[in-house]
Design a protein around this motif. Structure first.
Motif: not given
Length: 238
Positions: A113, A117, A140
């Motif tokens: 990630t 994202h 994230i």
């Protein structure tokens, strides 16, 4: 039914968004009737002559069924889907769907990630009777730890850690060595400085040990108040 789930991961980790669809079912999209003639020879004597007949009729009636109800994953701020069924429609190779035949789970998996994202994702199945939607808010977090892998005994050791929050910087950042919290001790030459930048939603801290000793070897960890954690092994060489 619309539901929402919050998922938080750090940069580089795997994010798995779990969507379970019970009784997805199938739909009949075509019917067919196949007629096959299989010939069987029959001999009959009529008027003193032999006549040959062919008989036996076989009729097969069937249906072709396909799974028309597809699970669709998409980001709510984008028109195009990420995936439809088991197929991925975006160029982001880190995005895949995990599904096994006969099982209800259609999970969106994001490998490695990045901050890009972050956002809201939707798992959706639509029918004439009802719509199923499940929403996921993926956050994230980003944390970095910088510094040397080793120092000479008596030399200065400086380790820097910075972490980025979602809507604001994390409230605080602490340092640990081998699981024990490090506190400022000016007599031993141990102190920390911190900087908060609202514009980048980042908190930064640098750990200073002015004169390292052998017992300063170990696993150094920085941990934020929102539980972003990163560690580094540092050895003091004699």
């Amino acid at each position: 039914m619309d539901t929402k789930t919050n998922v938080t991961r750090s940069v580089g980790e795997i994010a798995l968004l779990n969507c379970s669809i019970e009784n997805l079912g199938t739909r009949t999209v075509a019917s067919f009737m196949a007629v096959f003639l299989e010939y069987e020879t029959v001999s009959i004597i009529m008027n003193y002559e032999k006549h040959i007949f062919q008989s036996k009729l076989i009729i097969l009636i069937g249906r072709l069924t396909f799974n028309l109800l597809q699970v669709v994953w998409r980001r709510i701020d984008e028109i195009s889907p990420l995936t439809v069924g088991s197929f991925t429609y975006v160029k982001d190779h880190s995005i895949i769907v995990e599904h096994k035949d006969g099982e209800p789970d259609w999970n969106l998996k994001i490998i490695n990630t990045t901050m890009e994202h972050s956002g809201t994702y939707e798992c959706q199945v639509s029918t004439k009777q009802k719509n199923f939607r499940k929403y996921f808010y993926l956050t994230i977090l980003e944390i970095h730890l910088f510094g040397p892998d080793h120092v000479e005994k008596g030399d200065k050791l400086s380790l820097s850690c910075n972490a980025t929050g979602v809507d604001a910087p994390p409230d605080d950042l602490d340092w640990f060595i081998n699981g024990y919290k490090i506190v400022t001790n000016f007599d031993n030459g141990v102190f920390m400085d911190k900087t908060v930048r609202l514009s980048t939603k980042t908190i930064s801290s640098t750990l200073h040990i002015t004169h390292t000793k052998m017992e300063d070897s170990g696993i150094y960890t920085c941990r934020t108040s929102d539980l972003q954690v990163l560690s580094k092994n540092v050895q003091v060489l004699a």
